[in-house]
Design a protein around this motif. Structure first.
Motif, PDB file in Angstrom:
ATOM      1  N   SER A   1      -8.384   2.008   0.475  1.00  0.00           N
ATOM      2  CA  SER A   1      -7.678   1.019  -0.350  1.00  0.00           C
ATOM      3  C   SER A   1      -7.478  -0.287   0.402  1.00  0.00           C
ATOM      4  O   SER A   1      -7.546  -1.373  -0.171  1.00  0.00           O
ATOM      5  CB  SER A   1      -6.328   1.584  -0.799  1.00  0.00           C
ATOM      6  OG  SER A   1      -5.527   1.927   0.321  1.00  0.00           O
ATOM      7  N   LEU A   2      -7.230  -0.186   1.717  1.00  0.00           N
ATOM      8  CA  LEU A   2      -7.091  -1.389   2.529  1.00  0.00           C
ATOM      9  C   LEU A   2      -8.420  -2.134   2.622  1.00  0.00           C
ATOM     10  O   LEU A   2      -8.477  -3.362   2.484  1.00  0.00           O
ATOM     11  CB  LEU A   2      -6.585  -1.004   3.922  1.00  0.00           C
ATOM     12  CG  LEU A   2      -6.498  -2.135   4.956  1.00  0.00           C
ATOM     13  CD1 LEU A   2      -5.561  -3.232   4.479  1.00  0.00           C
ATOM     14  CD2 LEU A   2      -6.063  -1.589   6.307  1.00  0.00           C
TER      15      LEU A   2
ATOM     16  N   PHE B   1       0.851  -1.189   0.000  1.00  0.00           N
ATOM     17  CA  PHE B   1       0.000   0.000   0.000  1.00  0.00           C
ATOM     18  C   PHE B   1       0.892   1.246   0.000  1.00  0.00           C
ATOM     19  O   PHE B   1       2.067   1.193   0.359  1.00  0.00           O
ATOM     20  CB  PHE B   1      -0.913   0.034   1.233  1.00  0.00           C
ATOM     21  CG  PHE B   1      -1.909  -1.092   1.275  1.00  0.00           C
ATOM     22  CD1 PHE B   1      -3.113  -1.005   0.592  1.00  0.00           C
ATOM     23  CD2 PHE B   1      -1.628  -2.245   1.987  1.00  0.00           C
ATOM     24  CE1 PHE B   1      -4.021  -2.042   0.627  1.00  0.00           C
ATOM     25  CE2 PHE B   1      -2.526  -3.285   2.030  1.00  0.00           C
ATOM     26  CZ  PHE B   1      -3.729  -3.186   1.339  1.00  0.00           C
TER      27      PHE B   1
ATOM     28  N   ASP C   1      -2.164   6.952   0.845  1.00  0.00           N
ATOM     29  CA  ASP C   1      -3.544   6.549   0.573  1.00  0.00           C
ATOM     30  C   ASP C   1      -4.335   6.474   1.860  1.00  0.00           C
ATOM     31  O   ASP C   1      -3.788   6.340   2.965  1.00  0.00           O
ATOM     32  CB  ASP C   1      -3.577   5.194  -0.135  1.00  0.00           C
ATOM     33  CG  ASP C   1      -3.042   5.278  -1.557  1.00  0.00           C
ATOM     34  OD1 ASP C   1      -2.962   6.415  -2.081  1.00  0.00           O
ATOM     35  OD2 ASP C   1      -2.704   4.234  -2.135  1.00  0.00           O
TER      36      ASP C   1
END
Length: 1031
Positions: free
Chosen positions: A769-770, A761, A765
């Motif tokens: 996104s996770l 990652f 961000d």
């Protein structure tokens, strides 16, 4: 005078209202139906006070089972009802079939129908008649329909295996079943020696072996392929008699060593004679079957077959033209006699089926048809039936008697095998005509017409009475089949219990010439956000690693123990790592340190990655032995017994006080692994490096943890799990360091109860996104993912709002998560439920038996207990383990308890409850006689339960017949007790003197609830106000 007038009016009234209810004859219909019509006049014209109020008759299903019917009427002002009662006369119905009663009311403008399943008890259908129907004539139609039970498994129900119909191969299936159940023929087929296992007759051996051992219906595609038939030949339905003759002929050609034995079984001798007073000319003819014309019966056809013929001008070699008689008789009959019935005749254009009536008997004496006129008794073994019209269309199936028992028949209809009655074997296949009936609502009449019976016997197989060995099953089987089966079983066992992967060491990595592997063996291609070349990984596995077969259920420590024993190295210095490549984008390359106490399945839970195992030792000499041990040969680890189960606490104990340190050297643009260390957290790497590399002033040391940021200062191993140390001898890495650091990428390790993985990652961000990654991983929505992480002080927090990835990993790069509902992609097929706070996600179609097998819960020891979610005061034992779990989880909680066995008749559940607490005792399997009263039964149960105390928190509870004692803190209180009895959730008076057999005529469950009041329930004063005496 007035009395005479009233009497006259009453007689006239009675004459006008009394009308007959007309009951039709019984109509036997094809496709397993038997129907009866009842013509009923307007109900206003029926005198209900007399015997016409009910109508009784008997009917039977097509398999011969009889049923008693009773029709009753209930007439009211606005409407009326018809009650149709049906009860089977046989003591036990065949549970492999479903018998249904279908009742319908038909009139000119109305039709109503109801269906119910017929049970062993009396069954009733209630039909409502509106005022409109009451005032007109109508017809009541009752039908008995036989259907196949759902999810029927022939092997489980009757012990025989069916054969799948591979497009118009029903005739072939019937022949194979008949020949297979001739044990002496099966034994001959097994005696054939051939090494062409995919050719006939080896394919016939395999077919017979599978019919004897397979648990599911088998296919004939393999043996059809060995016939060298094309698709067109396979799609054509052949004549049964021609096929069985060609099959026997082919066996004799392929295996001439058993031809004499085949001929002994099937071949007979027919002797022809032409004779008069002067001469007797005779000759003999061999036959494999006999073909008979259709007459009224088998005896008549045999008489016609041997009937003599008068010859008026027979020319004899010596006597010239003479009058003579021509006839033939059987000289020798085979042990297995095939009788083909000539059901088809050619009318000049095509073959037409003869539906005429033709009867046959179970036993027949051939004495009058033999030359020697001696008793030769034969018994019917099989009947091959054709249903349809054309010779090359329709459907074939057969009835077979596989044992010496004359009453034990089975129907073999492709993949379905069921028990059969004599009615089905004999009368149903005699042919002839049946009366087809329909109710004509316009004419208010039952219209009938004759139709040909579509089901007729086509071939009869008789066996000689004094040859019991004909049906004896063989005990020995071809060696090649046994070896093939063992190989198949081993393969299946390995697929079920083992997985195949690859294992490698540092030496393998250095032998590999691909720099991509060496620069990114821990992290994604020098942290560049690009995809990995999968071909490079596969090439590495093929050329530089060792194939490994490993049990699915095994702990990491057990793997280490086995390698330690095989290589003869110290297991205390051995460590196992998992090398993984994610299939998700970007394709992350990483190493995971595998905890010894964990099961291997924990790291294999998700199939989103390609993986291999890496074995290292912190002992240098042992590492050399490891490097030399692994070669190109496959290694298989042994299955080991598991202690504590897959969810046991000991398997969840994880030690995270170690840090993995990879030391790499970089010189002349070649990256090599120098060594791998496992150090304690808090220890400085410089302590190790200074001892080996400080004599070289030109080297530059770079440190990179799982945050993927390069640093030159000394690292303290604190919260990182992985650290890579790069020894740059010629200052060649500097040009790439800044570029990598500017990417601000980080590896996050994500863990839940079932699995452990990692992904790349960007620190800038947000956690969206996770969440997106985890949603892909679990096939669910982002809002159904709950994330836990550690803040900068190390305190566990639940992610409540979107934050930056950089803020999420202030303490370490590990997060845990769980899924809150069933995956959206599996909602239609899966469901979740809890047992003792443990959540299970299963298929909705899974039964209790399948779940207990999956979770290794012994069915012969434990039983499922269903407890009402509504009040927790109602429970029942799930007796039918084939039921789906999904039917019960909505209203019930599920427990698995070990019942107390007292007998085998009644399941009994014992409750002990107060206002605040409910203690559920184990189910009791109790045996009582039919005449035992309910009170006696309850006393017997209480007597048993009172033998042991029940522990609840700090209380010791002792049950007695009239009260309950509670002991706590060495003080004993006598508590008021009340006993209530429920049968199927209905309250029953305890003091009833009726026998338990009359109260529970069926297999039911009895619940005993003992309610009591404790000091904890309410204040003492309130108890005393209620009249409760407290000691």
């Amino acid at each position: 005078m007035q009395e005479d007038v009233e009497q006259s009016e009453m007689q006239n009234k009675c004459q006008s209202v009394i009308q007959e209810i007309t009951l039709s004859q019984e109509f036997e219909m094809p496709i397993n139906k038997t129907m009866r019509f009842v013509m009923i006049p307007p109900l206003s014209q029926i005198k209900f006070e007399d015997e016409k109020k009910s109508l009784n008759y008997y009917s039977h299903a097509k398999d011969g089972n009889e049923f008693k019917f009773q029709i009753e009427f209930e007439n009211k002002t606005d409407n009326a009802h018809i009650f149709v009662y049906c009860k089977p006369l046989s003591e036990q119905l065949d549970h492999s079939k479903i018998y249904k009663l279908s009742s319908s009311i038909q009139s000119k403008k109305t039709k109503k129908q109801k269906d119910i399943k017929i049970e062993q008890k009396e069954n009733c259908i209630k039909l409502l008649l509106t005022q409109k129907i009451k005032e007109q004539k109508f017809c009541l139609l009752n039908e008995i329909v036989i259907e196949q039970a759902p999810k029927y498994n022939s092997r489980d129900e009757v012990g025989f295996t069916g054969i799948i119909n591979n497009s118009a191969t029903c005739y072939m299936n019937s022949v194979f079943q008949i020949l297979f159940h001739l044990g002496i023929f099966e034994k001959l087929v097994y005696s054939i020696n051939s090494d062409q296992h995919n050719q006939f007759p080896c394919t016939l051996q395999a077919l017979f072996y599978n019919l004897r051992h397979s648990q599911i219906a088998i296919s004939t595609q393999e043996i059809i392929n060995s016939f060298k038939w094309d698709i067109d030949q396979q799609a054509i339905q052949q004549d049964v008699q021609e096929f069985i003759m060609e099959l026997i002929k082919a066996i004799c050609i392929k295996a001439p060593e058993i031809e004499n034995n085949i001929n002994f079984l099937f071949q007979g001798v027919l002797e022809h004679h032409i004779k008069n007073d002067k001469f007797d000319n005779s000759n003999q003819e061999q036959f494999m079957d006999i073909s008979l014309n259709i007459t009224n019966s088998l005896h008549e056809s045999l008489k016609l077959f041997v009937q003599s013929e008068q010859l008026d001008a027979y020319t004899h070699d010596v006597y010239g033209k003479q009058e003579a008689i021509k006839f033939h008789r059987f000289k020798k009959l085979p042990p297995i006699l095939l009788i083909n019935l000539k059901r088809y005749q050619f009318d000049g254009q095509c073959f037409k089926k003869i539906h005429d009536y033709f009867s046959y008997d179970y036993e027949i004496n051939f004495k009058q048809y033999l030359i020697d006129q001696v008793d030769e008794f034969y018994q019917l073994f099989a009947v091959l039936v054709h249903r349809g019209e054309a010779i090359n269309h329709g459907h074939y199936y057969c009835y077979i008697r596989p044992t010496q028992n004359p009453d034990e028949w089975f129907k073999f209809d492709d993949k379905i095998v069921t028990r059969a009655t004599k009615q089905e074997v004999f009368q149903n296949n005699f042919g002839g005509e049946f009366i087809y009936a329909q109710y004509n609502c316009d004419l208010d009449e039952i219209m009938t017409k004759k139709k040909n019976s579509p089901e007729t016997a086509y071939m009869l197989v008789y066996i000689k009475s004094n040859h019991p060995d004909i049906l004896v099953s063989p005990q020995n089987f071809p060696e090649w089949i046994l070896k093939q089966e063992q190989l198949h079983n081993d393969t299946q066992f390995e697929q079920k219990n083992f997985i195949q992967t690859n294992i490698f060491t540092i030496n393998h990595l250095n032998q590999n010439q691909c720099q991509q592997m060496k620069t990114g063996i821990i992290f994604h291609k020098s942290a560049l956000n690009q995809s990995i070349d999968q071909n490079v990984i596969e090439e590495f596995f093929d050329q530089y690693t060792t194939p490994l077969i490993i049990p699915k259920v095994i702990t990491i420590q057990q793997i280490i123990d086995q390698f330690s024993e095989k290589i003869d190295v110290d297991k205390k210095c051995l460590h196992l790592f998992m090398y993984k490549i994610s299939h998700l984008k970007p394709n992350l390359e990483s190493i995971i340190q595998m905890q010894p106490q964990r099961n291997l399945s924990y790291y294999l839970a998700n199939k989103i990655y390609l993986f291999g195992l890496m074995l290292i030792s912190t002992n240098f000499e042992d590492q050399i032995l490891i490097n030399n041990y692994f070669g190109v040969d496959k290694i298989k680890l042994d299955l080991v017994p598991q202690v504590g189960g897959k969810n046991s606490k000991e398997n969840k104990t994880v030690i995270n006080n170690k840090v993995l340190v990879f030391i790499k050297t970089y010189s002349n643009k070649i990256m090599e692994f120098d060594q791998i260390l496992l150090l304690e957290k808090g220890q400085q790497i410089s302590e190790i490096l200074n001892r080996e590399y400080t004599n070289n002033d030109q080297i530059i040391i770079y440190y990179q943890n799982d945050g993927l940021e390069f640093k030159c200062q000394d690292q303290v191993l604190k919260n990182s799990e992985y650290v890579q140390v790069y020894i740059d001898f010629q200052n060649e890495m500097a040009e790439n360091i800044e570029q990598i650091n500017n990417l601000r990428e980080v590896i996050i390790k994500v863990v839940n109860e079932q699995q452990c993985t990692s992904q790349l990652f960007n620190k800038n961000d947000s956690t969206t996104s996770l969440l997106d990654f985890l949603a892909q991983l679990e096939d669910c929505k982002q809002e159904n993912i709950q994330i836990k992480y550690k803040d900068k002080k190390g305190n566990v927090q639940i992610l409540q709002q979107q934050i930056k990835i950089e803020d999420l990993i202030q303490f370490d790069n590990n997060i845990t998560y769980k899924q809150t509902i069933v995956p959206i992609g599996a909602l239609k097929e899966q469901m979740s439920f809890q047992i003792d706070n443990q959540t299970y996600i299963i298929l909705k179609s899974m039964s209790f038996a399948e779940f207990m097998e999956q979770e290794k819960i012994p069915q012969n020891i434990y039983v499922p207990l269903l407890i009402s979610k509504k009040d927790k005061k109602q429970a029942q034992v799930q007796l039918d383990l084939t039921q789906k779990i999904s039917r019960y989880t909505y209203k019930h909680d599920i427990k698995f308890l070990e019942p107390i066995i007292l007998g085998t008749d009644i399941y009994l559940i014992c409750f002990l409850q107060s206002v605040e607490i409910i203690l559920l005792c184990n189910p009791i399997l109790c045996q009582v006689s039919q005449n035992t009263t309910l009170a006696e039964t309850v006393n017997k149960i209480i007597q048993f339960v009172s033998q042991n105390t029940i522990q609840y928190k700090s209380q010791q509870i002792q049950i007695r017949e009239d009260c309950i004692y509670s002991t706590e803190d060495n003080k004993t209180r006598r508590l008021e007790q009340q006993i209530r009895i429920r049968i199927n959730n209905q309250e029953i008076q305890q003091d009833t003197q009726m026998g338990i057999g009359s109260i529970m005529p069926e297999f039911k469950q009895l619940t005993v609830v003992m309610t009591f009041l404790t000091i904890r329930d309410t204040k003492v004063e309130k108890l005393r106000q209620k009249g409760v005496q407290i000691f």
